[in-house]
Structures are given as structure tokens and as C-alpha cells.
Design a protein around this motif. Structure first.
Motif, PDB file in Angstrom:
ATOM      1  N   UNK A   1      -8.507  35.815 -89.876  1.00  9.43           N
ATOM      2  CA  UNK A   1      -9.923  35.705 -89.490  1.00  9.43           C
ATOM      3  C   UNK A   1     -10.513  34.396 -90.020  1.00  9.43           C
ATOM      4  N   UNK A   2     -10.239  34.113 -91.287  1.00  7.02           N
ATOM      5  CA  UNK A   2     -10.783  32.896 -91.914  1.00  7.02           C
ATOM      6  C   UNK A   2     -10.211  31.638 -91.265  1.00  7.02           C
ATOM      7  N   UNK A   3      -8.907  31.632 -90.984  1.00  6.62           N
ATOM      8  CA  UNK A   3      -8.291  30.439 -90.402  1.00  6.62           C
ATOM      9  C   UNK A   3      -8.779  30.192 -88.973  1.00  6.62           C
ATOM     10  N   UNK A   4      -8.968  31.256 -88.221  1.00  6.21           N
ATOM     11  CA  UNK A   4      -9.451  31.096 -86.844  1.00  6.21           C
ATOM     12  C   UNK A   4     -10.845  30.463 -86.846  1.00  6.21           C
ATOM     13  N   UNK A   5     -11.730  30.941 -87.747  1.00  4.97           N
ATOM     14  CA  UNK A   5     -13.087  30.374 -87.836  1.00  4.97           C
ATOM     15  C   UNK A   5     -13.029  28.912 -88.284  1.00  4.97           C
ATOM     16  N   UNK A   6     -12.195  28.635 -89.280  1.00  3.77           N
ATOM     17  CA  UNK A   6     -12.097  27.273 -89.805  1.00  3.77           C
ATOM     18  C   UNK A   6     -11.561  26.315 -88.743  1.00  3.77           C
ATOM     19  N   UNK A   7     -10.559  26.762 -88.027  1.00  2.00           N
ATOM     20  CA  UNK A   7      -9.944  25.906 -87.004  1.00  2.00           C
ATOM     21  C   UNK A   7     -10.923  25.616 -85.873  1.00  2.00           C
ATOM     22  N   UNK A   8     -11.637  26.626 -85.431  1.00  3.70           N
ATOM     23  CA  UNK A   8     -12.545  26.451 -84.301  1.00  3.70           C
ATOM     24  C   UNK A   8     -13.728  25.561 -84.651  1.00  3.70           C
TER      25      UNK A   8
ATOM     26  N   UNK B   1     -10.947  19.935 -82.997  1.00  7.16           N
ATOM     27  CA  UNK B   1     -10.921  20.903 -81.899  1.00  7.16           C
ATOM     28  C   UNK B   1     -12.248  20.906 -81.161  1.00  7.16           C
ATOM     29  N   UNK B   2     -13.351  20.956 -81.915  1.00  6.55           N
ATOM     30  CA  UNK B   2     -14.692  21.107 -81.324  1.00  6.55           C
ATOM     31  C   UNK B   2     -15.059  19.928 -80.428  1.00  6.55           C
ATOM     32  N   UNK B   3     -14.684  18.704 -80.833  1.00  7.64           N
ATOM     33  CA  UNK B   3     -15.107  17.513 -80.089  1.00  7.64           C
ATOM     34  C   UNK B   3     -13.980  16.898 -79.258  1.00  7.64           C
ATOM     35  N   UNK B   4     -12.885  17.599 -79.102  1.00  9.36           N
ATOM     36  CA  UNK B   4     -11.752  17.007 -78.384  1.00  9.36           C
ATOM     37  C   UNK B   4     -12.103  16.740 -76.920  1.00  9.36           C
ATOM     38  N   UNK B   5     -11.685  15.570 -76.445  1.00  8.11           N
ATOM     39  CA  UNK B   5     -11.867  15.181 -75.038  1.00  8.11           C
ATOM     40  C   UNK B   5     -10.570  14.602 -74.490  1.00  8.11           C
ATOM     41  N   UNK B   6     -10.169  14.971 -73.272  1.00  7.45           N
ATOM     42  CA  UNK B   6     -10.847  15.944 -72.405  1.00  7.45           C
ATOM     43  C   UNK B   6     -10.569  17.369 -72.846  1.00  7.45           C
ATOM     44  N   UNK B   7     -11.641  18.148 -72.919  1.00  4.33           N
ATOM     45  CA  UNK B   7     -11.534  19.537 -73.343  1.00  4.33           C
ATOM     46  C   UNK B   7     -10.908  20.380 -72.214  1.00  4.33           C
ATOM     47  N   UNK B   8     -10.280  21.470 -72.556  1.00  3.50           N
ATOM     48  CA  UNK B   8     -10.046  21.983 -73.907  1.00  3.50           C
ATOM     49  C   UNK B   8      -8.745  21.412 -74.483  1.00  3.50           C
ATOM     50  N   UNK B   9      -8.632  21.330 -75.803  1.00  2.75           N
ATOM     51  CA  UNK B   9      -7.365  20.910 -76.395  1.00  2.75           C
ATOM     52  C   UNK B   9      -6.302  21.986 -76.197  1.00  2.75           C
ATOM     53  N   UNK B  10      -5.058  21.516 -76.057  1.00  2.00           N
ATOM     54  CA  UNK B  10      -3.943  22.455 -75.819  1.00  2.00           C
ATOM     55  C   UNK B  10      -3.029  22.460 -77.039  1.00  2.00           C
TER      56      UNK B  10
ATOM     57  N   UNK C   1      -9.244  35.371 -77.335  1.00  2.00           N
ATOM     58  CA  UNK C   1     -10.171  36.420 -76.925  1.00  2.00           C
ATOM     59  C   UNK C   1     -11.627  36.087 -77.246  1.00  2.00           C
ATOM     60  N   UNK C   2     -11.874  35.193 -78.211  1.00  2.00           N
ATOM     61  CA  UNK C   2     -13.243  34.998 -78.683  1.00  2.00           C
ATOM     62  C   UNK C   2     -13.767  33.569 -78.576  1.00  2.00           C
ATOM     63  N   UNK C   3     -12.908  32.601 -78.239  1.00  2.00           N
ATOM     64  CA  UNK C   3     -13.353  31.204 -78.231  1.00  2.00           C
ATOM     65  C   UNK C   3     -13.855  30.742 -76.871  1.00  2.00           C
ATOM     66  N   UNK C   4     -13.864  31.624 -75.879  1.00  2.00           N
ATOM     67  CA  UNK C   4     -14.413  31.300 -74.555  1.00  2.00           C
ATOM     68  C   UNK C   4     -13.805  30.027 -73.961  1.00  2.00           C
TER      69      UNK C   4
END
Length: 208
Positions: free
Chosen positions: A59-66, A71-80, A109-112
Motif C-alpha cells: 500500500x505504501x509503495x503504491x502511493x509513493x510510486x504514484x 511517474x506523475x509528470x511523464x510525457x507522453x503519458x502514461x508511462x509503461x 485498479x486505482x490509478x485510473x
């Protein structure tokens, strides 16, 4: 080896043997099965890596990574992202890839759609399906000769490292969990986070 002895056993002895094998765990108060949440600590516990550790850390790693800018500013989104095997340097013979599998499932499931994972562990089936389309044996909604398999923008992997102490009074285990996001083009580690857990127990437990 068991079959060599069974013919010589009387039915009563055989029933006792089977009954004895089935009663391996004695739940408290005569309750045959107790259903727990994955993040709950049950009455069977030890000093090793358990489900509540897995849930809290992933749970903690998923929040930290996102929330990381890579990841958040990667272009062109989404990062693979491609998962690499987790390294397990502890004394516990667990399924180490449970950690990255749960991180992937949480983000999928949660990062849309803000991050995409590539199914590299299914490449054999994917290549077979593409070959069937190229041979005209199954239908295709797009040109099957175009290369559409995506390349990785990042690798996600982790490592579990442990330090154990055992004495007459019990056992103590410290486990350090680290996870990294690696740029496959430059080998740079672009994100890393960690968690550590220390436990003590009177008796050692078996882990699988």
C-alpha cells in the motif's frame, strides 16, 4: 513411500492416521476455521514476513510510486512499466513476487490509467496470438504485421534483505524492503523507497 505401508494397516489404524494428518492446526476455542482480513494478525504468527506486512508495505509503495514526479509528470503519458523479479535475501522462502504483483494490481485498479504495466510474463502467448493473425487463421481488427508491442519506460523491482538472531529465549528478525524504479535506457534509479520491520518471537515459524 506411504503406499508401501497402507495395505498392512487395519481400517481403524488407517482412519486414525488420516484423522491425525487432518488435525494439524488447533484453532482456539474449538473453532475449525477463522477468516481474517489480509492485513490482520492472526493467532498463528512468527517473526517472519506475513500477510499484514505485505499489505502495509505494498500500500505504501503504491502511493509513493504514484506520487513520484517521474511517474506523475511523464510525457507522453502514461508511462509503461515492466516488473522485474524481486530478490529475496532473507531466510524466509516466500513467494517474493507477491510484493510487485500486489503493487501492480493496486495501481491498475486505482490509478485510473496514469500508469500502464506490460505483460512481459505472457510474451509466449502474445507472440502465438500475433502469429495466428499474421497467418490469417484468426481475425484481426488491425494490421497484424505492425509492431505494436510496447517498450518499457521503466523497470519496477525490489529486494528483501534480512538480519536474524536466534537464542535460547527465541528468535528476532529484521527485514528491509526496498523497491526501485529504473530507467532501462540509462540504468538510472529514478525512484526508491523502503520499509523495515523487526519482530521477535518465542518460537520460530515455518514459511512457504
Amino acid at each position: 513411500m506411504m503406499q508401501r505401508f497402507l495395505p498392512g494397516l487395519a481400517p481403524v489404524a488407517l482412519a486414525a492416521l488420516v484423522g491425525g494428518c487432518a488435525s494439524g492446526v488447533q484453532n482456539p476455542s474449538g473453532v475449525p476455521v477463522t477468516v481474517l482480513k489480509a492485513d490482520e494478525q492472526g493467532f498463528i504468527t512468527g517473526s517472519g514476513i506475513e500477510s499484514q506486512d505485505l499489505v502495509a508495505i505494498t500500500d505504501r509503495m503504491a502511493r509513493s510510486l504514484l506520487s513520484n514526479s517521474e511517474i506523475r509528470d511523464f510525457q507522453p503519458a502514461p508511462p509503461r512499466v515492466v516488473l522485474l523479479p524481486v530478490e529475496n535475501d532473507t531466510r524466509f522462502p516466500i513467494n517474493k513476487d507477491l510484493f510487485t504483483t500486489r503493487i501492480r494490481a493496486l495501481l491498475n485498479s486505482q490509478a485510473n490509467g496514469r500508469i500502464r504495466f506490460l505483460a512481459r510474463d505472457r510474451m509466449t502467448a502474445l507472440e502465438q496470438e500475433r502469429a495466428l493473425k499474421q497467418e490469417g487463421k484468426v481475425t484481426a481488427n488491425a494490421d497484424p504485421f505492425l509492431q505494436e508491442f510496447k517498450g518499457a519506460d521503466f523497470f519496477l523491482t525490489g529486494r528483501l534483505q534480512g538480519l536474524s538472531t536466534q537464542a535460547r529465549g527465541g528468535v528476532s528478525d529484521y527485514v528491509l524492503y526496498t523497491f526501485q524504479l529504473i530507467d532501462p535506457r540509462t540504468s538510472e534509479i529514478l525512484w526508491e523507497d523502503s520499509a523495515e520491520v523487526k519482530k521477535q518471537s518465542v518460537e520460530d515459524a515455518a514459511y512457504r
